[in-house]
Structure formats: structure tokens, C-alpha cells
Design a protein around this motif. Structure first.
Motif, PDB file in Angstrom:
ATOM      1  N   SER A 383      26.828  27.693  80.852  1.00 19.78           N
ATOM      2  CA  SER A 383      26.591  27.077  79.608  1.00 19.78           C
ATOM      3  C   SER A 383      27.742  26.844  78.528  1.00 19.78           C
ATOM      4  O   SER A 383      28.169  25.819  78.204  1.00 19.78           O
ATOM      5  CB  SER A 383      25.503  27.637  78.684  1.00 19.78           C
ATOM      6  OG  SER A 383      24.216  27.654  78.936  1.00 19.78           O
ATOM      7  N   GLU A 384      28.420  27.970  78.441  1.00 22.73           N
ATOM      8  CA  GLU A 384      30.096  27.768  77.855  1.00 22.73           C
ATOM      9  C   GLU A 384      30.873  26.811  78.528  1.00 22.73           C
ATOM     10  O   GLU A 384      31.487  26.023  77.861  1.00 22.73           O
ATOM     11  CB  GLU A 384      30.634  29.166  77.885  1.00 22.73           C
ATOM     12  CG  GLU A 384      29.919  30.291  77.040  1.00 22.73           C
ATOM     13  CD  GLU A 384      30.561  31.557  77.013  1.00 22.73           C
ATOM     14  OE1 GLU A 384      31.331  32.049  75.974  1.00 22.73           O
ATOM     15  OE2 GLU A 384      30.196  32.138  78.091  1.00 22.73           O
ATOM     16  N   TYR A 385      31.000  26.692  79.816  1.00 24.52           N
ATOM     17  CA  TYR A 385      31.702  25.954  80.643  1.00 24.52           C
ATOM     18  C   TYR A 385      31.102  24.480  80.006  1.00 24.52           C
ATOM     19  O   TYR A 385      32.039  23.597  79.865  1.00 24.52           O
ATOM     20  CB  TYR A 385      31.785  26.236  82.204  1.00 24.52           C
ATOM     21  CG  TYR A 385      32.191  24.819  82.743  1.00 24.52           C
ATOM     22  CD1 TYR A 385      33.535  24.493  82.814  1.00 24.52           C
ATOM     23  CD2 TYR A 385      31.213  24.077  83.689  1.00 24.52           C
ATOM     24  CE1 TYR A 385      33.772  23.357  83.554  1.00 24.52           C
ATOM     25  CE2 TYR A 385      31.607  22.947  84.130  1.00 24.52           C
ATOM     26  CZ  TYR A 385      33.009  22.528  84.299  1.00 24.52           C
ATOM     27  OH  TYR A 385      33.226  21.546  84.799  1.00 24.52           O
ATOM     28  N   LYS A 386      29.919  24.251  80.255  1.00 27.76           N
ATOM     29  CA  LYS A 386      29.541  22.711  80.060  1.00 27.76           C
ATOM     30  C   LYS A 386      29.710  22.385  78.743  1.00 27.76           C
ATOM     31  O   LYS A 386      29.982  21.168  78.432  1.00 27.76           O
ATOM     32  CB  LYS A 386      27.790  22.611  80.351  1.00 27.76           C
ATOM     33  CG  LYS A 386      27.734  22.951  82.195  1.00 27.76           C
ATOM     34  CD  LYS A 386      27.951  22.103  82.867  1.00 27.76           C
ATOM     35  CE  LYS A 386      27.510  22.255  84.238  1.00 27.76           C
ATOM     36  NZ  LYS A 386      27.947  21.356  85.464  1.00 27.76           N
ATOM     37  N   GLN A 387      29.759  23.244  77.715  1.00 25.85           N
ATOM     38  CA  GLN A 387      29.810  22.795  76.496  1.00 25.85           C
ATOM     39  C   GLN A 387      31.386  22.367  76.098  1.00 25.85           C
ATOM     40  O   GLN A 387      31.663  21.388  75.600  1.00 25.85           O
ATOM     41  CB  GLN A 387      29.605  24.215  75.506  1.00 25.85           C
ATOM     42  CG  GLN A 387      29.889  23.858  73.981  1.00 25.85           C
ATOM     43  CD  GLN A 387      28.452  23.241  73.548  1.00 25.85           C
ATOM     44  OE1 GLN A 387      27.539  23.195  74.042  1.00 25.85           O
ATOM     45  NE2 GLN A 387      28.831  22.405  72.443  1.00 25.85           N
ATOM     46  N   MET A 388      32.185  22.848  77.054  1.00 24.44           N
ATOM     47  CA  MET A 388      33.699  22.639  76.968  1.00 24.44           C
ATOM     48  C   MET A 388      34.004  21.391  77.641  1.00 24.44           C
ATOM     49  O   MET A 388      34.753  20.447  77.280  1.00 24.44           O
ATOM     50  CB  MET A 388      34.569  23.731  77.288  1.00 24.44           C
ATOM     51  CG  MET A 388      34.550  24.952  76.183  1.00 24.44           C
ATOM     52  SD  MET A 388      35.602  26.393  76.670  1.00 24.44           S
ATOM     53  CE  MET A 388      34.594  27.357  77.765  1.00 24.44           C
ATOM     54  N   ALA A 389      33.493  21.370  78.752  1.00 26.01           N
ATOM     55  CA  ALA A 389      33.622  20.323  79.739  1.00 26.01           C
ATOM     56  C   ALA A 389      33.187  18.823  79.027  1.00 26.01           C
ATOM     57  O   ALA A 389      33.734  17.912  79.347  1.00 26.01           O
ATOM     58  CB  ALA A 389      33.098  20.465  80.937  1.00 26.01           C
ATOM     59  N   GLY A 390      32.099  19.056  78.266  1.00 24.33           N
ATOM     60  CA  GLY A 390      31.444  17.818  77.581  1.00 24.33           C
ATOM     61  C   GLY A 390      32.386  17.330  76.666  1.00 24.33           C
ATOM     62  O   GLY A 390      31.998  16.123  75.983  1.00 24.33           O
ATOM     63  N   ARG A 391      33.584  17.646  76.227  1.00 25.82           N
ATOM     64  CA  ARG A 391      34.447  17.298  75.290  1.00 25.82           C
ATOM     65  C   ARG A 391      35.362  16.294  76.243  1.00 25.82           C
ATOM     66  O   ARG A 391      35.922  15.445  75.305  1.00 25.82           O
ATOM     67  CB  ARG A 391      35.340  18.218  74.735  1.00 25.82           C
ATOM     68  CG  ARG A 391      34.725  19.142  73.798  1.00 25.82           C
ATOM     69  CD  ARG A 391      33.900  18.587  72.465  1.00 25.82           C
ATOM     70  NE  ARG A 391      33.326  19.259  71.697  1.00 25.82           N
ATOM     71  CZ  ARG A 391      32.560  18.843  70.708  1.00 25.82           C
ATOM     72  NH1 ARG A 391      32.529  17.682  70.313  1.00 25.82           N
ATOM     73  NH2 ARG A 391      31.632  19.687  70.141  1.00 25.82           N
ATOM     74  N   ALA A 392      35.254  16.108  77.314  1.00 28.29           N
ATOM     75  CA  ALA A 392      35.963  15.188  78.049  1.00 28.29           C
ATOM     76  C   ALA A 392      35.288  13.773  78.211  1.00 28.29           C
ATOM     77  O   ALA A 392      34.178  13.493  78.196  1.00 28.29           O
ATOM     78  CB  ALA A 392      36.171  15.532  79.527  1.00 28.29           C
ATOM     79  N   GLY A 393      36.069  12.555  77.814  1.00 33.15           N
ATOM     80  CA  GLY A 393      35.860  11.359  77.826  1.00 33.15           C
ATOM     81  C   GLY A 393      35.732  10.808  76.266  1.00 33.15           C
ATOM     82  O   GLY A 393      34.853  11.241  75.502  1.00 33.15           O
TER      83      GLY A 393
END
Length: 724
Positions: A383-393
Motif C-alpha cells: 500500500s505504501e509503495y502504491k501510494q508513492m508510485a501513484g505520483r508518477a505521471g
């Protein structure tokens, strides 16, 4: 499965013109069209089709930047059309300010948006004149306790970042807000980007679910293999990293910058965030002065010269950093400079991922953090990773955004993050702290008057839902009531439970009953700043939000702490119900506050205790709230001398001044530094300030003609006879 769902969503289309038939005003639709929004995206169309504008509860669990705010806005506007008040809740003040700014544009169609994020014991009756209210979770929870006259007109509540329900502190607040809303029949819209069990949340609120991987900018996830010196993306693309500094983070970052990709790097350590920002800045050419001069000028407002100088040097190289220790000025400048693309790279702790909207072309993610309780490095959650990855784009700039895991233990672990689903969230209400706070809240607001009444409402929480039992919390409720009875927060009369005056003021000020109990047991017999502040900093309310101070710093103060306790200047370790390490850490926090109210310069405090400007702000804000609240507690308990001392101390904490400067800090543009300058030049009161010649004020350090004129104007507007 996600590909099948994505293809289905591609066929969903709805023109905004159709929203008129759904009950939204034509004037609002024209505003959307003027902003270039003529068609709802698949997520938004699905929310409308699933009844968000027809009173149905809904959970929207979709990626970052998929248009969730517009769904919320449509619901809020429809709520106002139906003569109700719409509420939008966020976990952070910064997010609340951002959303309030967005909703302010609705003034074009006659809607007024208000915001409230502090003053927990203020019923905010003035908000009755607003159609849409933006608030933090805690502030709205406090309003539900205080019951202002307009609260019954709230017909819809939007809960942003709903995955926060899994947080031990904020999660139970969401649970109680939703439980009250379910009981009252208020519509609920939950928004979340990263959650493993959104269907459970939807079932809990008896609503529908929008759960799709659709996002406006495609996200490609990947990882860096240090041994092969390649980035492997999940779409099959590979990139060779030619840079070889011996540091994998630096290698990937410099590789990204060589391709002119604006980048955010998430690292779980403040010190490393700053160190990497400095290392990268030394390898980059200067940014043209005309691009940075406005942001450099804004940094002149930064109260810390150390932070100001460091950020300025980074800014001139297109680099920034972002963490909780940064001052509000520093955060604003970094965020605005990054949005303006003046900053090419920002190193940040994960707080940025949960905060304001700040997308980047590429996001580099460290999936390792140090766990002090285990004494070793551990992997973060999916969840933590996906939250940060979601900032791409970046919408409008990028066709695709990429996230890169930079420090997985192995390729297998990296792939597990890429393919993994966020973990399920669970309710956190079933703890002694949360139950005593929220049980007292329900009794103080008279929403319950018995253990049965409490359990009726607790049965509507996510904790009870997830446990699959409406009686899940009943055994714990009895223990909670016994504690509240023992601490005189509650009394039993004729078989009913009733909050005492002490219990009511505790709940209304938003204090944990255990904080009040701690204060009553170990408060000093006579008012004393150091003693009071040490007690305050050892309370549950302070310690749960206190920033980290390195153990090496804390150990330096041990001898002084023991000496002061031997002389009774602070409570001894044996007097407090806390372990020795907490007692010693609380002493250090207390000394920070003692230095603050005695006008020690901010840079000196920051350097002495190894904290950031943002940490100092948070420490003094928390202490100000607790001390001000304890003053109200003492007004109920009847100790007038302690009440007056705490009142004055809370004002000194707010301003950071000695007693003699308090009056002057009431004047706009007169803070702790300028107030002391005035006193040193014989201007000791507001009347002295009114009588001081403009020329004299203008000549003082840190004043000048502009500040001097603004001070005189402020005095004139308040009826003072002003000498020019």
C-alpha cells in the motif's frame, strides 16, 4: 483481470450536459465546460451511474489523478441544490487548504465554501452561512461533539483518503464520523487511491463501489537491478543506466535527469533526503536566475536562516527536498517551484505522497525503512509503495508516468511489489485510548446515555463490521466506562451514564481523558513553566505526535534533567506513569518549549536539538493546544491561579515570547523578533507603539517604511490615536 476491467471502462462515456438531467444546475455545467470538461471520464461516469447524485453511498477506489475530486464536487453541489450543507474531509490541513481553494471557484455560481481546521472547542457558528465546508477529520469530529446549530443541515460527507481508516490514530475518527452519519441517514462518499479491500468499505457504508485501475496518464512500474545496471519495466522495456557513482539512488536519479525527466525520489529518512538533495545539486548546472528569483524572494519569509540558505542553494540548481521538518514557507516554495517545473527533482519522505497533489514524470521509490522497534531495516507495505508510485505521471504534460523501485533486496521482491495488491485495511477502534475518547464523546454530546447506547453506535463502526459481530466491542466498553467513572469524567445516575463537567470540557477541547488524568495526578502545586511543560510533554496527546529527536541528542540532556528533578523543578521519573526513556525525551521537548517562550532564536533551537523548523512549529502548536485546553480544565476544577498561568503560558507558546512582549504581538506584523526590538528601543506597549513617530519605527532593524506603515494602519483601524 485489471486489463478486462480497464477495457470495460473505456466504453463508459457521459457528456457533462447530461448532468443537468441528474439535478445539477446548468450554471455549474457551464463552469465545467468553460474549464474544458465536456465529458466525464470513465471513473466519474461510473460514479454517476451508480447513484452518487441520487443519494446513494459510494466508495471510489481508483488511482491518483483519476478525477475523484470532481465526483466529490458534483455531490457537494447537488447537496446544496437540495438545500443541504456538503462537507469535504481530509486528513491534513494542507490538503484541506488545497481543496478549499478548488471549491472557492464555485462562487461563480453563488456557492460559498468555508474551511475549518483548528480551535477544537469552537462550535464555529459562523459556518452556518456556507454551503460547502472543508475540514480535517479531527475538526469535524469536534464539531459533531459541539453540535453547532447548522450541523443538522449536513446532508453529505465526503471522506478523502479513506484508506486512512487503517491508521491507529485517525482511523477511529473516520469510523465514528461514518457511524454517526449512518445513524443519521447522511450520504457518505469515500475516496481512496490505495486500498486492498474497498468492497468491505462499500458494504460497511451500505453503498456502491467504483473500483477501477483507470487513470488519465498510464502508469508503468519498474525496478532497478544494480548488478545488471538496468531498469526493468513491467511493459517489457529495459533501460541501461550508464551513470556509475557507486550509489544506486544517485545512479538512477542522474540517469533520469540526463533524459530530462522531472523526478520525485521517496526515501524513508529525513537526513538522507537532505543529503541526497545536496549531493545531486553539486552535479547539476545552475538554473537561470530569472527562473528562480521569485522563489528565492519567497524564501526570505523563512524564519530559519539555515533552512533558507540551504534551500536557496538547492533551488539555484533545480533541486528541492520535502519532509515534515520543513517550515511552511519552505514547503510552499518547494511545491510551487516543482509545479512550475523550476525544480527538476525533489527528494521527499512519504509524507509528500499522502499530502498535496504533486505529480512527476518519474517516481523513484525506496522500499526499505528502518524500524526502531525491531532494530533493523524492513520492507514497506505494498500500500505504501502504491501510494508513492501513484505520483508518477503529470496530466497535461505526460503520456506515461513511470515508477522505479530502487532498493529491493532481490528482483523477486521488486516484482512482488509491482504485482502485489494493497493490503486490506481494518478498523482500529478497539484500543483503550480510542474507546475512552469516543465513548466520552458520545456521552458528552448526549448521543448515548448507557453502555447499550454506546454499543449501538459502536456496532456501526468498521471495526465491528470487519469483526462480523455487533457485540465485538461490548466487553471492552465496560472497561472503558470503569476508567471514565474512576477518573470522574462520567457519573452514573438512576441507571444512566452522564458526562460530568470535567468530562464535557475534556471532550470539547478534544483532549484524551488520559491526558487530563496525567495532568491532575502530577501537576505542580504552584505554577512553574518548566514543570508544567514537562507534564504537558509527557501526556499521551503530546507524545503520540511528537517529532523524532535522535537518541544521541536526548542523552546529552540526561544529567541536566536529573539535576532539575532533584530540585523539584520538573517531576521526577518516579512521579510519572511512563518509562524512563519517555520521561527523558519529554524533558527535552519541554526544554525546547522553554527556550521558545524565552525568545531563543529559532536557528539556535533547531541546531541545539537537531530538529527542523517544521518540527519546532508542530511541537509548539501541540503544546499550545494542550496548555490552552488544560486552562479550561482548571477553570472547571476551580484553581484560578493555575488557570491564569496556563492561559498566559498558552499565549506565550503561540507567539514564542516572554511575558512583557505578549501585548505587542497582538499587532499584525509584530512577531517575536520585532516585539523584542521594539521593547529594546523603549516601545513597550501598544499605546507606546501608537505614539512612536513613523520615522522612528521605519529606522528600526527588521522594520523599514513598509512594515512601519502597515503597523500604523492596523492601529488606526482599531481606534488608536496614531502619531505619524
Amino acid at each position: 483481470m485489471d486489463l478486462i476491467r480497464l477495457n470495460l471502462y473505456k466504453r463508459v462515456e457521459m457528456r457533462v450536459e447530461e448532468l443537468i438531467s441528474k439535478g445539477l444546475p446548468e450554471s455549474y455545467v457551464r463552469v465545467l465546460e468553460a474549464e474544458g470538461i465536456t465529458t466525464l471520464n470513465p471513473v466519474q461516469a461510473d460514479a454517476v451511474n451508480k447513484g452518487v447524485l441520487e443519494g446513494r453511498n459510494l466508495v471510489v477506489s481508483t488511482p491518483t489523478a483519476s478525477g475523484k475530486t470532481l465526483i466529490a464536487e458534483m455531490l457537494l453541489v447537488k447537496t446544496v441544490v437540495n438545500e443541504g450543507i456538503g462537507v469535504y474531509l481530509t486528513p491534513l490541513k494542507a490538503l484541506a487548504s488545497e481543496k478549499h481553494g478548488e471549491f472557492n471557484r464555485l462562487s461563480r455560481i453563488g456557492l460559498k465554501a468555508g474551511i475549518t481546521t483548528g480551535d477544537y472547542d469552537n462550535p464555529a457558528e459562523e459556518l452556518r452561512d456556507y454551503d460547502i465546508i472543508v475540514a480535517t477529520y479531527e475538526r469535524f469530529d469536534s464539531l459533531l461533539r459541539l453540535k453547532p446549530s447548522w450541523i443538522s443541515r449536513v446532508k453529505a460527507i465526503v471522506i478523502d483518503e479513506m484508506h486512512t481508516i487503517g491508521d491507529p490514530d485517525r482511523g477511529p475518527i473516520i469510523e465514528m464520523i461514518v457511524a454517526r452519519a449512518l445513524k443519521a441517514g447522511v450520504q457518505i462518499l469515500g475516496l481512496s487511491a490505495t486500498i486492498g479491500n474497498p468492497h468491505h468499505l462499500a458494504e460497511w457504508i451500505k453503498g456502491g463501489l467504483v473500483d477501477t485501475p483507470w487513470r488519465p496518464v498510464k502508469l508503468v512500474e519498474g525496478y532497478y537491478s544494480k548488478s545488471l545496471r538496468k531498469i526493468f519495466f513491467d511493459n517489457g522495456v529495459e533501460e541501461s543506466v550508464e551513470v556509475n557513482t557507486g550509489d544506486r539512488i544517485l545512479d538512477v536519479v542522474l540517469h533520469n535527469l540526463s533524459m530530462d525527466y522531472q523526478t520525485i525520489v521517496f526515501i524513508h529518512n529525513r537526513r538522507k533526503v537532505e543529503e541526497y538533495a545536496e549531493k545531486v545539486s553539486l552535479k547539476l548546472p545552475p538554473t537561470p536566475e530569472e527562473e528562480v528569483e521569485d522563489f528565492v524572494a519567497q524564501l526570505s519569509e523563512d524564519p530559519s536562516s539555515m533552512e533558507r540558505e540551504f534551500l536557496t542553494s538547492l533551488l539555484r540548481r533545480g533541486v528541492g527536498y520535502h519532509h515534515a521538518g520543513l517550515s511552511s514557507v519552505g514547503r510552499r516554495v518547494v511545491e510551487e517551484a516543482f509545479r512550475s517545473r523550476v525544480l527538476r527533482i525533489v527528494f521527499a519522505t512519504p509524507t509528500l505522497a499522502a499530502g498535496v497533489n504533486l505529480p512527476a514524470r518519474r517516481v523513484v521509490v525506496s522500499v526499505k525503512r528502518y524500524d526502531a522497534s525491531k532494530g533493523r531495516t524492513v520492507s514497506i507495505s505494498v500500500s505504501e509503495y502504491k501510494q508513492m508510485a501513484g505520483r508518477a505521471g503529470r496530466p497535461r504534460y505526460d503520456r506515461v508516468g513511470e515508477s522505479i523501485i530502487v532498493d529491493a533486496s532481490s528482483d523477486r521482491e521488486a516484482v512482488a511489489f509491482l504485482r502485489g495488491r494493497p493490503e486490506e485495511v481494518r478498523g482500529k477502534l478497539a484500543s483503550s485510548r480510542n474507546l475512552r475518547i469516543h465513548a466520552l464523546s458520545l456521552l458528552a454530546s448526549r448521543e448515548a446515555a448507557s453502555i447499550e447506547g454506546l454499543n449501538d453506535i459502536f456496532s456501526l463502526t468498521f471495526s465491528a463490521y470487519y469483526a462480523g459481530s455487533k457485540t465485538f466491542l461490548e466487553s471492552l466498553t465496560g472497561e472503558t466506562i470503569n476508567y471514565l467513572l474512576k477518573t470522574n469524567m462520567v457519573v452514573e445516575k438512576n441507571g444512566f451514564l452522564e458526562a460530568t463537567s470535567l468530562g464535557k470540557i475534556t471532550s470539547y477541547t478534544y483532549l484524551d481523558p488520559a491526558t487530563v488524568d496525567t495532568w491532575r495526578r502530577i501537576k505542580p502545586p504552584l505554577p512553574s513553566d518548566a514543570y508544567v511543560l514537562h507534564v504537558v510533554t509527557i501526556t499521551p496527546d503530546f507524545l503520540r505526535s511528537a517529532p523524532y529527536i535522535p537518541s544521541r541528542i536526548i542523552e546529552e540532556f540526561e544529567e541536566g534533567a536529573l539535576e532539575m528533578s532533584r530540585h523539584g523543578i520538573i517531576p521526577s521519573p518516579g512521579r510519572v506513569e511512563a518509562d524512563y526513556d519517555d520521561w527523558l525525551a519529554s524533558y527535552v521537548y519541554a526544554m525546547i518549549l522553554v527556550d521558545w517562550i524565552n525568545e531563543t532564536p529559532e536557528d539556535a533551537i533547531i541546531s541545539k536539538y537537531s530538529i527542523g523548523p517544521g518540527d519546532l512549529f508542530n511541537i509548539k502548536e501541540t503544546a499550545t493546544w494542550i496548555v490552552s485546553s488544560l486552562a479550561k480544565i482548571e477553570s472547571v476544577l476551580g484553581d484560578r491561579r493555575m488557570y491564569r498561568h496556563l492561559q498566559r503560558l498558552s499565549m506565550r507558546l503561540e507567539e514564542g515570547v516572554k511575558e512583557d512582549a505578549l501585548e505587542l504581538t497582538r499587532v499584525e506584523n509584530i512577531g517575536r523578533v520585532r516585539a523584542r526590538i521594539l521593547i529594546e528601543h523603549g516601545i513597550k506597549s501598544i499605546n507606546d507603539l501608537a505614539e512612536a513617530p513613523l520615522e522612528k519605527l521605519s529606522s528600526l532593524p527588521r522594520f523599514g517604511p513598509r512594515v512601519a506603515r502597515s503597523v500604523k494602519e492596523w492601529l488606526r483601524k482599531r481606534g488608536y490615536t496614531v502619531k505619524e
